[in-house]
Design a protein around this motif. Structure first.
Motif, PDB file in Angstrom:
ATOM      1  N   ALA A 195       0.993  -1.194   0.032  1.00 59.22           N
ATOM      2  CA  ALA A 195       0.000  -0.025   0.037  1.00 59.22           C
ATOM      3  C   ALA A 195       0.721   1.245  -0.026  1.00 59.22           C
ATOM      4  O   ALA A 195       0.551   2.406  -0.650  1.00 59.22           O
ATOM      5  N   ASP A 196       2.065   1.242   0.709  1.00 60.36           N
ATOM      6  CA  ASP A 196       2.741   2.269   0.634  1.00 60.36           C
ATOM      7  C   ASP A 196       3.652   2.528  -0.625  1.00 60.36           C
ATOM      8  O   ASP A 196       3.496   3.858  -1.160  1.00 60.36           O
ATOM      9  N   ILE A 197       3.819   1.647  -1.350  1.00 52.40           N
ATOM     10  CA  ILE A 197       4.455   1.809  -2.665  1.00 52.40           C
ATOM     11  C   ILE A 197       3.326   2.584  -3.745  1.00 52.40           C
ATOM     12  O   ILE A 197       3.746   3.403  -4.497  1.00 52.40           O
ATOM     13  N   GLU A 220      -5.275  -1.768   4.301  1.00 56.76           N
ATOM     14  CA  GLU A 220      -4.342  -0.729   4.237  1.00 56.76           C
ATOM     15  C   GLU A 220      -4.632   0.427   3.259  1.00 56.76           C
ATOM     16  O   GLU A 220      -4.603   1.590   3.010  1.00 56.76           O
ATOM     17  N   ALA A 221      -5.406   0.038   1.988  1.00 56.54           N
ATOM     18  CA  ALA A 221      -5.637   0.828   0.798  1.00 56.54           C
ATOM     19  C   ALA A 221      -6.627   1.584   1.118  1.00 56.54           C
ATOM     20  O   ALA A 221      -6.891   2.802   0.944  1.00 56.54           O
ATOM     21  N   GLU A 222      -7.762   1.029   2.045  1.00 54.15           N
ATOM     22  CA  GLU A 222      -8.878   1.902   2.267  1.00 54.15           C
ATOM     23  C   GLU A 222      -8.425   2.977   3.024  1.00 54.15           C
ATOM     24  O   GLU A 222      -9.175   4.196   3.179  1.00 54.15           O
ATOM     25  N   ILE A 269     -10.089  -0.381  -5.513  1.00 53.93           N
ATOM     26  CA  ILE A 269      -9.839  -1.622  -5.942  1.00 53.93           C
ATOM     27  C   ILE A 269     -10.856  -1.879  -6.838  1.00 53.93           C
ATOM     28  O   ILE A 269     -12.035  -1.997  -6.698  1.00 53.93           O
ATOM     29  N   ASP A 270     -10.551  -1.951  -8.276  1.00 54.40           N
ATOM     30  CA  ASP A 270     -11.427  -2.003  -9.417  1.00 54.40           C
ATOM     31  C   ASP A 270     -12.042  -3.593  -9.651  1.00 54.40           C
ATOM     32  O   ASP A 270     -13.043  -3.733  -9.608  1.00 54.40           O
ATOM     33  N   CYS A 315     -12.485   6.951  -5.908  1.00 52.94           N
ATOM     34  CA  CYS A 315     -11.287   7.233  -6.663  1.00 52.94           C
ATOM     35  C   CYS A 315     -11.839   7.564  -8.007  1.00 52.94           C
ATOM     36  O   CYS A 315     -10.792   8.289  -8.825  1.00 52.94           O
ATOM     37  N   CYS A 316     -12.922   7.270  -8.371  1.00 54.59           N
ATOM     38  CA  CYS A 316     -13.314   7.873  -9.882  1.00 54.59           C
ATOM     39  C   CYS A 316     -14.326   9.200  -9.323  1.00 54.59           C
ATOM     40  O   CYS A 316     -15.255   9.208  -8.814  1.00 54.59           O
ATOM     41  N   PHE A 317     -13.687  10.268  -9.866  1.00 53.82           N
ATOM     42  CA  PHE A 317     -14.129  11.369  -9.443  1.00 53.82           C
ATOM     43  C   PHE A 317     -14.152  12.486 -10.668  1.00 53.82           C
ATOM     44  O   PHE A 317     -13.557  12.278 -11.776  1.00 53.82           O
TER      45      PHE A 317
END
Length: 994
Positions: A198-200, A229-231, A237-238, A560-562
């Motif tokens: 997630a950090d990368i 972690e992504a949240e 996540i697609d 994330c889609c905005f």
């Protein structure tokens, strides 16, 4: 029952031994036996078990050279320990190592051989069974590789508290000590690896990814932790798919379709190499390129995936690798492997055949069988180069260094070092038991275990309290969860320009010991995307929102889609992809691009702006004209015109007009507290002083002309002192209003932010609108009274009162201030001050022009009219009109009386009025009368009224000749001209007051 259990366990052990022939294990006797589980093969052959006959053990296929190297690392460590004079002296370690074939079933089959003997020993069945020549119990197991396999093995070994030290199983589920009591590992768990992934993604500013995970205890928990972690980082996540090496073709096709249709370019994969291989092959077949693969440690350096023919599809792989270790002498040990020399290693024969693509005639496998292995290997590794149906025989003189295989890739020893460390961990636990001092042990009452009769649970106890320094000088101790905390290296796949093979370039590291935010280091200059590009790929659902915009939510889409929405006025964003716009401070406003805040424009009626300059010029003009008039009146102060206008009050009136014009200047410029408190009182007091002067002046003349007989009392009452007193009293009322206003609610400077967003209007807060209303209302009240008296005095001699001009000036005054009220209420900002300045100037100019300009014109341009004769003539004319009006009134009364008594009709009334003058007479003969006398001796003047006409005969003679005649005439007509005489006396009494 006990006999039955013994037979059952012996049956299991016998079946287990039969299933694994001599060539399918590596085994060496010793005082203490260590077990080992390694994936020598990648899988097993699919076989339909129809149960028409006894089921046979499935065949392992697709040889794993790295798995054999890991096995060699365990053997090397054991032999190194056995040859050490300080570690476990006089003790020999043995081993029993089995192939898990990367499957749970084979791993459990091998684990049963460890458990069976331990169970027999724990039951003490020697009296029931002939077990005198049994192999010693396995006191610890090194393995297994995959987390799913280790989970199954740990559940079984945990029943007997046999310590299991894994070298490659990183699933965080295995840290649960309630379920996996005897599990330890020399590899960090996936908790840190998922966080590092997630950090990368956050580092490269990606927020639109897909996830793929192996459908086992390694992939599912790992990808679940990554989602968490992504949240936290707003990474969306697609798609999320599960895979397995045993998935059918239809399932693989569905996953590939999802990948191909997805707009996410970054794919996070938590899987092992064998589980991922079928998917990668299908992707290569479809030539789906342009994806960035973020690889977990289990496949980041897998020889199954890192193949040159796959590079065009997965060349943009960034993965995690364990920190490499150093094993002195291991390279030489790997080169010494040989089927004839490695008698204890039953896997050496197959390794030799797979390495050189040949077969050993004296082996148990014939040529066709070897071909079967070769075909499987070609599908997985492609290491073999033979394509014939039968392999040639091996000579035994082949050179191991002449063939490039993953087995000889010892440049980065990661899993191999973990195996080495696992063996040394067990050895140091045994060393602690060996050197234990009674009374200081870890068991009851400080007792120690007997190294010659050591049991598995005793070794587990010492492993939990292990603390030693490895050969690299690092401290090794398992935490409460049985884990070792370690760091990760970050690798990027490159294509070697020398031989075209895939090499793993270290491009960074992840330090789990560092503070959050400082753990990740990446050298972007070393990264090659797709094998050649330096430009970081884009993997976002939407394009970055530039500074000055914010992310707007699209209904029905992930966060994330905005869409990028411009920041509203007064807000800004100075960063890319801002979630919200920040409000500017109170005194600031957003710039045109909304990327920063700039000071708000400050507005007030400034001296330098055109409007302010114009108003200032008009105010100065008014001051100049007023000063000019004052100068003219001062210079010609002894002329009749100036005297007739009550020059002392005129001076005071001109001074008040100077104050009026000057007070308008306080409304221009940046409002300060002192100017706000001064300007309204200055304006109000100046105008009240002006109106008071006009009021007193007009009212005085009116009262004098309407008095019956001017007496000394009138002269004293209307003296200058009383006039100034009245002016002061009228002005004092206004002063009291202003003092009360300034004391209770003083005006102050005010920065108004509400009228317009981007402008700060600096205005004066009046404190009390009621007080301002009283101030203007009182001024208008005096103006109304003045207007009344001016209108009433409109027929008096204009030399005395200028009633017509005062009436016009008051009308102008009312029009200005009545218009001021709606204009003041409807304007805002600096225009409020401008409106008031305009009103002040308009009213002041109206008063100045109407009252004084006509007289200044006569004084400067018509001096012939500025004489005493003109003044007297005007007064006399007014007197005649008054006398005629009185005579006509008396005649009408007499006629009415005669008619009522029956008398004759009255004649036309006539009157002869003579004016007596002597040297003491303050009213000399007017020049106009002299001119009339020269033109005609008897000047008759007709005065018309509404009820008739009166003819007045005026006769002006020299005072010396006609004094007596005038006195006689006056006596004769005393009754007839009484009213006329009264009028003349009023005018004569008025002159000394002028």
């Amino acid at each position: 029952m006990t006999s039955y259990s013994c037979c059952l366990i012996l049956l299991l052990f016998t079946w287990n031994t039969a299933a694994y022939g001599p060539n399918q294990r590596a085994q060496k006797k010793g005082d203490i036996i260590l077990g080992g589980l390694f994936p020598i093969h990648f899988g097993v052959a699919a076989k339909d078990q129809d149960l028409k006959s006894r089921p046979e053990s499935v065949e392992c296929i697709r040889y794993n050279f790295r798995g054999f190297r890991w096995l060699q690392a365990m053997i090397f460590a054991i032999e190194e320990i056995n040859s050490s004079p300080t570690l476990l002296p006089n003790m020999t370690l043995g081993y029993r190592i089995f192939d898990t074939c990367n499957t749970v079933s084979k791993a459990l089959e091998a684990t049963l051989s460890f458990v069976a003997q331990n169970k027999i020993d724990s039951l003490n069945l020697d009296e029931f069974c002939n077990c005198s020549e049994h192999i010693p119990s396995t006191i610890a197991v090194v393995g297994a590789t995959g987390s799913g396999i280790s989970t199954a093995v740990a559940n079984l070994l945990g029943l007997f508290y046999i310590p299991q030290v894994s070298y490659a199983s990183s699933s965080r589920l295995l840290s649960n000590k309630n379920q996996f009591k005897s599990f330890l590992r020399t590899i960090p768990n996936d908790e840190h690896q998922a966080t590092a992934m997630a950090d990368i993604i956050e580092y490269f500013r990606w927020n639109w990814v897909g996830t793929i995970a192996a459908d086992d205890d390694y992939g599912r928990p790992g990808i679940e932790k990554f989602r968490e972690e992504a949240e936290e980082r707003d990474i969306c996540i697609d798609f999320s798919e599960l895979i397995s090496q045993y998935s059918d073709e239809e399932e693989i096709q569905q996953v590939v379709e999802v990948i191909q249709n997805s707009t996410a370019r970054v794919i996070v994969v938590f899987s092992s190499g064998p589980d991922l291989e079928p998917l990668i092959k299908e992707i290569v077949r479809r030539n789906i390129t342009g994806k960035i693969w973020l690889a977990s440690e289990a496949w980041a350096s897998s020889s199954l995936i890192a193949m040159p023919e796959f590079f065009r599809v997965i060349g943009s792989t960034i993965g995690f690798a364990l920190k490499a270790g150093q094993i002195p002498g291991f390279r030489e040990f790997l080169q010494k492997v040989h089927p004839k020399k490695s008698t204890n290693n039953g896997f050496a024969k197959e390794f030799w055949e797979e390495t050189f693509n040949c077969y050993l005639p004296d082996g148990s496998k014939n040529s066709p069988a070897s071909t079967s292995f070769h075909k499987g290997h070609e599908e997985g590794l492609g290491a073999g180069n033979g394509t014939s149906a039968f392999r040639p025989p091996c000579t035994g003189d082949e050179n191991i260094t002449s063939v490039e295989t993953p087995y000889m890739d010892y440049t980065h020893l990661r899993i191999s070092y973990n195996v080495y460390l696992a063996v040394y961990s067990i050895a140091h636990a045994l060393q602690d038991i060996y050197t234990c001092t009674p009374g200081k042990g870890l068991f009851t009452n400080g007792s120690c275990a007997d190294i010659k009769k050591v049991e598995a649970w005793q070794v587990l106890k010492h492993l939990r309290h292990l603390n030693f320094t490895n050969n690299m000088g690092e401290q090794v101790d398992f935490d409460e969860f049985g884990d070792l905390v370690g760091n990760y290296s970050i690798i990027n796949w490159h294509l070697s320009p020398e031989d075209g093979s895939v090499v793993f370039e270290e491009v960074g590291h992840y330090n789990v010991y560092a503070k959050k935010g400082e753990r990740l280091f990446i050298n972007e200059n070393k990264i090659l995307w797709g094998g050649f590009s330096k430009e970081v790929p884009f993997s976002n659902c939407s394009r970055d929102c530039l500074p000055g915009t914010r992310k707007g939510i699209i209904e029905g889409e992930p966060t994330c889609c905005f869409e990028c929405v411009d920041c509203p006025d007064g807000e800004y964003s100075d960063e890319t992809d801002a979630s919200a716009c920040d409000k500017c401070p109170e005194d600031y406003w957003s710039n045109e691009n909304h990327t920063s805040c700039i000071p708000k424009q400050i507005e007030f009626l400034a001296w330098t702006e055109p409007f302010g300059i114009a108003l200032t010029l008009f105010a100065v003009l008014g001051i100049f004209l007023t000063s000019f008039v004052l100068g003219v009146f001062t210079k010609f102060r002894n002329t009749p015109i100036v005297k007739a206008t009550n020059r002392e009050l005129s001076y005071l009136l001109l001074f008040s007009l100077l104050c009026c014009f000057s007070s308008s200047l306080f409304f221009i410029g940046e409002p300060q507290n002192w100017t706000c408190r001064l300007r309204q009182p200055a304006f109000g007091i100046s105008f009240v002083l002006c109106i008071s002067c006009i009021l007193v002046k007009t009212n005085r003349v009116l009262l004098v002309f309407e008095a019956k007989i001017p007496t000394s009392l009138h002269r004293k009452w209307w003296g200058l002192n009383l006039q100034f007193l009245l002016v002061f009293l009228c002005t004092f009322v206004q002063i009291v209003i202003c003092v009360i206003w300034l004391y209770t609610a003083p005006p102050s400077s005010y920065r108004n932010h509400e009228l317009e967003d981007e402008i700060i209007f600096i205005t004066c807060h009046e404190g009390s609108l009621m007080a301002l209303g009283f101030l203007i209302g009182y001024t208008c009240l005096l103006a109304a009274i003045c207007f009344f008296f001016a209108f009433k005095s409109r027929k008096l001699p204009e030399n005395f009162n200028e009633a017509k001009f005062i009436t016009f000036s008051m009308l102008i005054f009312f029009i200005v201030w009545i218009s001021f009220i709606p204009a003041y209420a409807s304007t805002y900002g600096k225009f409020v001050s401008a409106v008031e300045v305009i009103a002040i100037l308009a009213a002041s100019f109206g008063l100045l022009a109407c009252i004084f300009f006509n007289k200044v014109y006569i004084i400067l341009f018509k001096p012939s009219r500025n004489t005493i004769e003109e003044v007297r003539c005007s007064t006399a004319a007014h007197a005649f009109k008054v006398a005629a009006r009185a005579t006509l009134r008396r005649s009408n009364v007499s006629r009415k009386r005669s008619n009522s008594l029956g008398g004759s009709t009255g004649s036309t009334p006539s009157s002869s009025i003579s004016s007596k003058s002597n040297h003491e007479d303050p009213f000399p003969l007017p020049a106009c009368a002299e001119r009339q006398r020269q033109q005609q001796r008897g000047c008759k003047q007709k005065v018309s009224f509404g009820s008739g006409t009166v003819t007045l005969s005026l006769s002006f003679e020299e005072p010396q000749k006609n004094a007596m005649a005038n006195r006689n005439a006056k006596r004769r007509n005393s009754l007839e001209a009484q009213n006329s005489d009264d009028s003349l006396m009023r005018h004569r009494a008025l002159l000394p007051l002028q």
